[in-house]
Design a protein around this motif. Structure first.
Motif, PDB file in Angstrom:
ATOM      1  N   ASN A  26       0.852  -1.183   0.000  1.00  0.00           N
ATOM      2  CA  ASN A  26       0.000   0.000   0.000  1.00  0.00           C
ATOM      3  C   ASN A  26       0.890   1.236   0.000  1.00  0.00           C
ATOM      4  O   ASN A  26       1.719   1.403   0.900  1.00  0.00           O
ATOM      5  CB  ASN A  26      -0.898  -0.001   1.244  1.00  0.00           C
ATOM      6  N   PRO A  27       0.755   2.125  -0.988  1.00  0.00           N
ATOM      7  CA  PRO A  27       1.596   3.326  -1.019  1.00  0.00           C
ATOM      8  C   PRO A  27       1.246   4.341   0.058  1.00  0.00           C
ATOM      9  O   PRO A  27       1.998   5.290   0.288  1.00  0.00           O
ATOM     10  CB  PRO A  27       1.328   3.896  -2.415  1.00  0.00           C
ATOM     11  N   LYS A  28       0.099   4.165   0.717  1.00  0.00           N
ATOM     12  CA  LYS A  28      -0.303   5.078   1.786  1.00  0.00           C
ATOM     13  C   LYS A  28       0.337   4.662   3.110  1.00  0.00           C
ATOM     14  O   LYS A  28       0.604   3.485   3.350  1.00  0.00           O
ATOM     15  CB  LYS A  28      -1.823   5.096   1.936  1.00  0.00           C
ATOM     16  N   LEU A  29       0.556   5.636   3.980  1.00  0.00           N
ATOM     17  CA  LEU A  29       1.148   5.388   5.290  1.00  0.00           C
ATOM     18  C   LEU A  29       0.044   5.124   6.307  1.00  0.00           C
ATOM     19  O   LEU A  29      -0.792   5.996   6.565  1.00  0.00           O
ATOM     20  CB  LEU A  29       1.978   6.593   5.731  1.00  0.00           C
ATOM     21  N   ALA A  30       0.031   3.938   6.887  1.00  0.00           N
ATOM     22  CA  ALA A  30      -0.949   3.610   7.923  1.00  0.00           C
ATOM     23  C   ALA A  30      -0.455   4.113   9.271  1.00  0.00           C
ATOM     24  O   ALA A  30       0.689   3.869   9.651  1.00  0.00           O
ATOM     25  CB  ALA A  30      -1.169   2.106   7.982  1.00  0.00           C
ATOM     26  N   LYS A  31      -1.322   4.800   9.990  1.00  0.00           N
ATOM     27  CA  LYS A  31      -0.994   5.231  11.345  1.00  0.00           C
ATOM     28  C   LYS A  31      -1.644   4.268  12.334  1.00  0.00           C
ATOM     29  O   LYS A  31      -2.843   3.991  12.246  1.00  0.00           O
ATOM     30  CB  LYS A  31      -1.472   6.662  11.597  1.00  0.00           C
ATOM     31  N   VAL A  32      -0.840   3.767  13.267  1.00  0.00           N
ATOM     32  CA  VAL A  32      -1.304   2.763  14.218  1.00  0.00           C
ATOM     33  C   VAL A  32      -0.905   3.194  15.626  1.00  0.00           C
ATOM     34  O   VAL A  32       0.258   3.533  15.874  1.00  0.00           O
ATOM     35  CB  VAL A  32      -0.704   1.378  13.909  1.00  0.00           C
ATOM     36  N   LEU A  33      -1.865   3.175  16.540  1.00  0.00           N
ATOM     37  CA  LEU A  33      -1.573   3.438  17.947  1.00  0.00           C
ATOM     38  C   LEU A  33      -1.173   2.128  18.605  1.00  0.00           C
ATOM     39  O   LEU A  33      -1.931   1.154  18.589  1.00  0.00           O
ATOM     40  CB  LEU A  33      -2.791   4.025  18.656  1.00  0.00           C
ATOM     41  N   LEU A  34       0.018   2.090  19.176  1.00  0.00           N
ATOM     42  CA  LEU A  34       0.545   0.915  19.866  1.00  0.00           C
ATOM     43  C   LEU A  34       0.391   1.149  21.367  1.00  0.00           C
ATOM     44  O   LEU A  34       1.073   1.997  21.949  1.00  0.00           O
ATOM     45  CB  LEU A  34       2.013   0.714  19.478  1.00  0.00           C
ATOM     46  N   TYR A  35      -0.497   0.389  21.990  1.00  0.00           N
ATOM     47  CA  TYR A  35      -0.889   0.633  23.383  1.00  0.00           C
ATOM     48  C   TYR A  35      -0.426  -0.525  24.258  1.00  0.00           C
ATOM     49  O   TYR A  35      -0.771  -1.688  23.999  1.00  0.00           O
ATOM     50  CB  TYR A  35      -2.407   0.774  23.447  1.00  0.00           C
TER      51      TYR A  35
END
Length: 363
Positions: A26-35
């Motif tokens: 995927n050329p888009k950047l996924a933002k993920v919250l790591l909790y």
């Protein structure tokens, strides 16, 4: 000069990450919250897990924000994330405002992934948005020991990198219920003949579940009229990952990153535009727990990132090895076919030692 352990871990992880071939393009950047907040038993592998995930993230066009701050679980903050990843989170992990925000996130199509002790969250008093989205609640585990985990599904990003039979040292979890009753698809089971267990939980079903996924997060309660895409996001859970050394194993990291990026392909958050071009989702092909859409006013993801990902770090030439499984603690890459997968800890040790020697010559 002696390398700090944190530097050694980062270098070791980098070797494995450079060898990774992701199913997720995927050329888009996924933002993920790591909790990683804990209100119960705390695993000493949490720092290693965070560090390894940060090392591997650029190779999957993922950006992690790591936190243990309960006040970050608020609707306005969660809106920027395509997925939430919970690693070893235990006990009552949200305050009351956080519970509201988490339920709201699921209702808007947010994606969810959880690892190992996250199934011990809300253990004493199960809370449906959490326990149903994860799929089951932890019951117990026997003493840590070597066990063989069996691949139950092929063609999934969380199972593609692994051998059919995966043997290593682990805490083998049992669960109070069977996640398949919520529509979860089993990814891994454990061969119960390969380890010692004195308390079989019949309610979890057979084969004994170890890792699974949900096409639609069962704990999501959609709101008629939106906002959001009108369908829940995806859910992935793996009970593996107790040991520090397991997080240093490239096959295990591909398993975790494969499961996470599978959730990111749900087409319910903004990052999915890089995969589907902004087309409206229909009932997912092969979904095991189809749900009725809440008929959002108009299909439009309201969560996540639509940023273009930066180029990944350039690959570097690293040693290759056909060395056998890690001797203690970590994940083995042995399989029924005898094939070896991924960089071994022995290889990482060579690279780290060489780097340390180079530093010593420089000072």
């Amino acid at each position: 000069m002696i390398l700090p352990v944190s530097v050694a871990f980062a270098l070791a992880g980098l070797v494995g990450a450079q060898e990774s071939t992701s199913d997720y393009q995927n050329p888009k950047l996924a933002k993920v919250l790591l909790y990683t907040y804990t209100d119960g038993f705390r695993h000493d592998s949490i720092p290693t897990a965070i560090q390894q995930l940060q090392v591997w993230a650029p190779y999957y066009n993922v950006s992690f924000d790591a936190t243990e701050d309960q006040t970050k679980i608020r609707a306005d903050n969660l809106a920027q994330y395509d997925a939430l990843l919970f690693v070893h989170s235990s006990g009552n992990i949200f305050d009351s405002a956080g519970q509201t925000a988490f339920a709201d996130y699921l209702a808007k199509g947010g994606n969810y992934a959880a690892i190992h002790a996250a199934s011990a969250a809300y253990l004493e008093k199960p809370w449906a948005p959490w326990t149903q989205t994860l799929g089951a609640t932890f019951d117990h585990h026997p003493a840590r020991q070597t066990a063989t985990f069996v691949k139950e599904a092929t063609g999934h990003p969380a199972t593609n990198p692994t051998p059919d039979k995966w043997t290593f040292d682990e805490e083998v979890y049992s669960f109070t219920t069977d996640p398949r009753k919520l529509g979860a698809k089993l990814l891994f089971s454990v061969d119960e003949s390969t380890y010692k267990e004195n308390n079989v939980v019949a309610a979890q079903g057979k084969p004994h579940p170890i890792a699974w996924c949900q096409d639609y997060a069962a704990g999501a309660v959609l709101k008629t009229g939106g906002p959001g895409p009108g369908v829940p996001g995806r859910s992935f859970y793996s009970s593996l990952g107790h040991n520090n050394s397991t997080w240093m194993d490239s096959t295990f990291m591909k398993h975790v990153m494969g499961g996470l990026t599978w959730t990111l392909a749900s087409n319910t958050t903004r990052v999915a535009s890089g995969l589907y071009g902004g087309t409206e989702p229909t009932v997912r092909t092969g979904a095991t727990n189809n749900v009725t859409s809440a008929a959002a006013a108009s299909w439009a993801p309201v969560l996540g990132s639509d940023q273009t990902a930066p180029p990944p770090p350039p690959p570097k030439t690293t040693p290759t090895s056909s060395a056998g499984p890690e001797s203690t603690g970590g994940a083995s890459t042995s399989s029924s076919s005898g094939a070896g997968l991924g960089a071994q800890v022995g290889v990482w040790g060579v690279v780290v030692s060489a780097f340390g020697a180079a530093l010593a010559l420089s000072f």
